[in-house]
Scaffold this motif. Structure first.
Motif, PDB file in Angstrom:
ATOM      1  N   ILE A  89       0.858  -1.186   0.000  1.00  0.00           N
ATOM      2  CA  ILE A  89       0.000   0.000   0.000  1.00  0.00           C
ATOM      3  C   ILE A  89       0.890   1.230   0.000  1.00  0.00           C
ATOM      4  O   ILE A  89       1.762   1.371   0.858  1.00  0.00           O
ATOM      5  N   ALA A  90       0.668   2.114  -0.958  1.00  0.00           N
ATOM      6  CA  ALA A  90       1.450   3.356  -1.036  1.00  0.00           C
ATOM      7  C   ALA A  90       0.593   4.523  -0.561  1.00  0.00           C
ATOM      8  O   ALA A  90      -0.445   4.806  -1.161  1.00  0.00           O
ATOM      9  N   PHE A  91       1.050   5.190   0.490  1.00  0.00           N
ATOM     10  CA  PHE A  91       0.399   6.415   0.956  1.00  0.00           C
ATOM     11  C   PHE A  91       1.172   7.619   0.423  1.00  0.00           C
ATOM     12  O   PHE A  91       1.453   8.581   1.142  1.00  0.00           O
ATOM     13  N   CYS A  92       1.522   7.532  -0.840  1.00  0.00           N
ATOM     14  CA  CYS A  92       2.120   8.625  -1.601  1.00  0.00           C
ATOM     15  C   CYS A  92       1.748   8.365  -3.050  1.00  0.00           C
ATOM     16  O   CYS A  92       1.246   7.296  -3.392  1.00  0.00           O
ATOM     17  N   SER A  93       1.975   9.338  -3.922  1.00  0.00           N
ATOM     18  CA  SER A  93       1.674   9.189  -5.342  1.00  0.00           C
ATOM     19  C   SER A  93       2.938   8.887  -6.127  1.00  0.00           C
ATOM     20  O   SER A  93       4.047   9.256  -5.715  1.00  0.00           O
ATOM     21  N   MET A  94       2.764   8.236  -7.275  1.00  0.00           N
ATOM     22  CA  MET A  94       3.880   7.905  -8.164  1.00  0.00           C
ATOM     23  C   MET A  94       3.487   8.217  -9.600  1.00  0.00           C
ATOM     24  O   MET A  94       2.316   8.114  -9.970  1.00  0.00           O
ATOM     25  N   ARG A  95       4.474   8.584 -10.420  1.00  0.00           N
ATOM     26  CA  ARG A  95       4.222   8.811 -11.846  1.00  0.00           C
ATOM     27  C   ARG A  95       4.136   7.480 -12.597  1.00  0.00           C
ATOM     28  O   ARG A  95       3.483   7.383 -13.632  1.00  0.00           O
ATOM     29  N   HIS A  96       4.818   6.478 -12.097  1.00  0.00           N
ATOM     30  CA  HIS A  96       4.774   5.121 -12.640  1.00  0.00           C
ATOM     31  C   HIS A  96       5.184   4.176 -11.521  1.00  0.00           C
ATOM     32  O   HIS A  96       5.620   4.625 -10.449  1.00  0.00           O
ATOM     33  N   ILE A  97       5.060   2.883 -11.733  1.00  0.00           N
ATOM     34  CA  ILE A  97       5.397   1.902 -10.708  1.00  0.00           C
ATOM     35  C   ILE A  97       6.813   1.383 -10.960  1.00  0.00           C
ATOM     36  O   ILE A  97       7.078   0.804 -12.024  1.00  0.00           O
ATOM     37  N   PRO A  98       7.742   1.565 -10.040  1.00  0.00           N
ATOM     38  CA  PRO A  98       9.089   1.028 -10.241  1.00  0.00           C
ATOM     39  C   PRO A  98       9.060  -0.501 -10.378  1.00  0.00           C
ATOM     40  O   PRO A  98       8.408  -1.198  -9.597  1.00  0.00           O
ATOM     41  N   TYR A  99       9.763  -1.007 -11.382  1.00  0.00           N
ATOM     42  CA  TYR A  99       9.759  -2.456 -11.617  1.00  0.00           C
ATOM     43  C   TYR A  99      10.388  -3.220 -10.449  1.00  0.00           C
ATOM     44  O   TYR A  99       9.959  -4.327 -10.112  1.00  0.00           O
ATOM     45  N   GLY A 100      11.398  -2.631  -9.814  1.00  0.00           N
ATOM     46  CA  GLY A 100      12.006  -3.302  -8.665  1.00  0.00           C
ATOM     47  C   GLY A 100      11.013  -3.514  -7.538  1.00  0.00           C
ATOM     48  O   GLY A 100      11.070  -4.518  -6.822  1.00  0.00           O
ATOM     49  N   LEU A 101      10.098  -2.570  -7.366  1.00  0.00           N
ATOM     50  CA  LEU A 101       9.054  -2.705  -6.351  1.00  0.00           C
ATOM     51  C   LEU A 101       8.081  -3.808  -6.741  1.00  0.00           C
ATOM     52  O   LEU A 101       7.701  -4.645  -5.906  1.00  0.00           O
ATOM     53  N   LEU A 102       7.675  -3.838  -8.003  1.00  0.00           N
ATOM     54  CA  LEU A 102       6.734  -4.862  -8.449  1.00  0.00           C
ATOM     55  C   LEU A 102       7.289  -6.266  -8.265  1.00  0.00           C
ATOM     56  O   LEU A 102       6.554  -7.195  -7.933  1.00  0.00           O
ATOM     57  N   ARG A 103       8.595  -6.423  -8.458  1.00  0.00           N
ATOM     58  CA  ARG A 103       9.188  -7.758  -8.330  1.00  0.00           C
ATOM     59  C   ARG A 103       9.252  -8.243  -6.884  1.00  0.00           C
ATOM     60  O   ARG A 103       9.578  -9.404  -6.630  1.00  0.00           O
ATOM     61  N   GLN A 104       8.921  -7.360  -5.927  1.00  0.00           N
ATOM     62  CA  GLN A 104       8.888  -7.771  -4.523  1.00  0.00           C
ATOM     63  C   GLN A 104       7.507  -8.264  -4.087  1.00  0.00           C
ATOM     64  O   GLN A 104       7.312  -8.639  -2.929  1.00  0.00           O
ATOM     65  N   ILE A 105       6.543  -8.261  -5.020  1.00  0.00           N
ATOM     66  CA  ILE A 105       5.180  -8.700  -4.706  1.00  0.00           C
ATOM     67  C   ILE A 105       4.990 -10.101  -5.281  1.00  0.00           C
ATOM     68  O   ILE A 105       5.292 -10.353  -6.452  1.00  0.00           O
ATOM     69  N   ARG A 106       4.485 -11.004  -4.454  1.00  0.00           N
ATOM     70  CA  ARG A 106       4.300 -12.385  -4.905  1.00  0.00           C
ATOM     71  C   ARG A 106       3.212 -12.451  -5.983  1.00  0.00           C
ATOM     72  O   ARG A 106       2.384 -11.545  -6.120  1.00  0.00           O
ATOM     73  N   GLN A 144       4.187   0.526 -19.316  1.00  0.00           N
ATOM     74  CA  GLN A 144       3.117   0.678 -18.332  1.00  0.00           C
ATOM     75  C   GLN A 144       2.053   1.539 -19.002  1.00  0.00           C
ATOM     76  O   GLN A 144       2.304   2.688 -19.359  1.00  0.00           O
ATOM     77  N   ARG A 145       0.865   0.965 -19.163  1.00  0.00           N
ATOM     78  CA  ARG A 145      -0.161   1.579 -20.003  1.00  0.00           C
ATOM     79  C   ARG A 145      -1.459   1.757 -19.222  1.00  0.00           C
ATOM     80  O   ARG A 145      -1.946   0.823 -18.581  1.00  0.00           O
ATOM     81  N   VAL A 146      -2.005   2.969 -19.284  1.00  0.00           N
ATOM     82  CA  VAL A 146      -3.343   3.240 -18.758  1.00  0.00           C
ATOM     83  C   VAL A 146      -4.319   3.161 -19.926  1.00  0.00           C
ATOM     84  O   VAL A 146      -4.082   3.752 -20.980  1.00  0.00           O
ATOM     85  N   TRP A 202      -2.749   5.198 -23.022  1.00  0.00           N
ATOM     86  CA  TRP A 202      -1.614   6.121 -22.983  1.00  0.00           C
ATOM     87  C   TRP A 202      -0.510   5.495 -22.138  1.00  0.00           C
ATOM     88  O   TRP A 202      -0.781   4.863 -21.097  1.00  0.00           O
ATOM     89  N   ALA A 203       0.739   5.702 -22.532  1.00  0.00           N
ATOM     90  CA  ALA A 203       1.876   5.159 -21.797  1.00  0.00           C
ATOM     91  C   ALA A 203       2.229   6.041 -20.620  1.00  0.00           C
ATOM     92  O   ALA A 203       2.236   7.274 -20.731  1.00  0.00           O
ATOM     93  N   LEU A 204       2.535   5.425 -19.481  1.00  0.00           N
ATOM     94  CA  LEU A 204       3.063   6.155 -18.342  1.00  0.00           C
ATOM     95  C   LEU A 204       4.538   6.474 -18.578  1.00  0.00           C
ATOM     96  O   LEU A 204       5.236   5.741 -19.302  1.00  0.00           O
ATOM     97  N   PRO A 205       5.065   7.533 -17.964  1.00  0.00           N
ATOM     98  CA  PRO A 205       6.448   7.955 -18.211  1.00  0.00           C
ATOM     99  C   PRO A 205       7.469   7.135 -17.427  1.00  0.00           C
ATOM    100  O   PRO A 205       8.000   7.574 -16.427  1.00  0.00           O
ATOM    101  N   VAL A 206       7.728   5.930 -17.923  1.00  0.00           N
ATOM    102  CA  VAL A 206       8.692   5.038 -17.255  1.00  0.00           C
ATOM    103  C   VAL A 206      10.089   5.326 -17.799  1.00  0.00           C
ATOM    104  O   VAL A 206      10.285   5.325 -19.014  1.00  0.00           O
TER     105      VAL A 206
END
Length: 386
Positions: free
Chosen positions: A195-212, A370-372, A382-386
């Motif tokens: 859970i992120a209690f902050c905003s992000m312009r895109h999702i870091p891939y390193g963070l995603l790889r820490q989720i099962r 990363q696409r919305v 539209w592509a997110l700015p990764v």
């Protein structure tokens, strides 16, 4: 009635309000909300805002200077209280601050509890919290998932120290790390819920790889156009994810590494003029603003109503609108990017689908992009700015 009795009664009243407002359903989370003392996490001071014409004035208000009953009443309002401005904690402020940017806060409990429920936090699940803030959300999660399963990250050392002290005072011992939350915390991965209690312009891939695989990520996607959308994603376990935006209107401060770069004074320079194809005030709409931001991801948005200004950080391109005196609007564009043209095209797509709320949008993340998207994964996007 004692102060403790009053705090307990106020907590129960707040919980009843959240249940009545259809924001709180899970019995374990309700128990947590009735157990965790927010006054412990609000700390010794907050900034109270006032809004004279043109600017916000933030007045530091110290707990020691306020009658106990009044402080508890403030504590259990379903309100966000700012605890840090431009890196200065409220207890360290020497007087009122004109303007200023909030950099840490105690988010209104209704939103925090609703997000914890939406993310699927439950007993035994391993949870990562990005943006610990005052530590209140970490205490709620510790109550539900177990403190041994709770990891929180806070980037600001002063805020982290404050949260760590409050958690200890309240009797909780989760892992609270002072670090860049966008990097996650691989030492305690994999996580079932992030859970992120902050905003992000895109999702870091390193963070995603820490989720099962099958785990969830609840995050506010935002940008320099000040559009915000809360997305609930399911991870594939190898760095990808998909999901949709949730209903409502949730926003958070931008994660500091993703915040817009500072710039000095700027000049609005001459450019090519033409009639605008859209009402510029559509960028004041919650979803319209987000769509415009998707179309111009490196542009900062200023202005409002008929007089919008877009400044592209990467190229120096500009766009600005103004009424034309005949019921329409003129746009002036300058630079290699036709910012307003991109906004018009995106808004036209959105309007062609009925101008829906962001809950009709979704996100797909693959190793390539990363696409919305709007409507369905194969719909316009539209592509997110990764």
């Amino acid at each position: 009635m004692t102060t403790t009795d009053t705090a307990g009664a106020l907590r129960r009243r707040l919980v009843e309000q959240l249940v009545a407002d259809d924001l709180l359903h899970d019995p374990e989370l309700r128990r947590a909300a009735e157990t965790v003392a927010r006054e412990t996490f609000l700390g010794p001071a907050i900034y109270k805002p006032s809004a004279p014409p043109g600017v916000t004035v933030w007045t530091p208000t110290r707990r020691a200077d306020v009658p106990a009953g009044e402080w508890l009443r403030l504590t259990y309002e379903n309100t966000t209280w700012v605890t840090q401005l431009d890196g200065v904690l409220a207890e360290d402020a020497t007087g009122p601050v004109t303007g200023g940017t909030p950099t840490s806060s105690s988010t209104l409990p209704g939103v925090v509890l609703w997000m914890i429920e939406q993310a699927g936090v439950a007993r035994g699940k391993r949870v990562l919290i990005i943006g610990a803030g005052t530590g209140l959300s970490t205490a709620y999660v510790s109550e539900v998932a177990g403190e041994e399963n709770t990891t929180a990250i806070e980037t600001d050392p002063a805020a982290a120290a404050r949260a760590r002290k409050a958690l200890a005072e309240a009797g909780y011992t989760p892992a609270l790390i002072t670090a860049d939350g966008l990097r996650g915390h691989a030492d305690r991965a994999p996580y079932d819920v992030v859970i992120a209690f902050c905003s992000m312009r895109h999702i870091p891939y390193g963070l995603l790889r820490q989720i099962r695989e099958g785990g969830t990520l609840l995050v506010t996607l935002a940008g320099w156009g000040f559009g915000h959308g809360l997305a609930l994603l399911t991870a594939d376990g190898v760095g990808g994810a998909t999901g949709r935006f949730l209903s409502g209107y949730t926003s958070f401060m931008m994660a500091r590494p993703h915040d817009r770069p500072p710039h000095g004074p700027f000049e609005l320079l001459p450019g090519e003029n033409r009639p605008s194809r859209i009402d510029p005030a559509l960028l004041d709409d919650w979803s319209g603003r987000f769509v415009a931001q998707l179309a111009t991801p490196s542009a900062e948005r200023l202005g409002m109503g008929a007089e919008q200004i877009l400044l592209d950080v990467a190229t120096g391109s500009q766009a600005r609108t103004q009424p034309d005196g005949n019921g329409g609007w003129t746009v002036t564009q300058r630079g290699p990017l036709e910012l307003w043209s991109a906004v018009e095209d995106a808004i036209a797509v959105w309007q062609g689908h009925g101008s829906p709320h962001l809950s009709e949008f979704g996100v797909t993340i693959t190793p390539d992009a990363q696409r919305v998207w709007l409507g369905a994964p194969d719909g316009p996007g539209w592509a997110l700015p990764v």
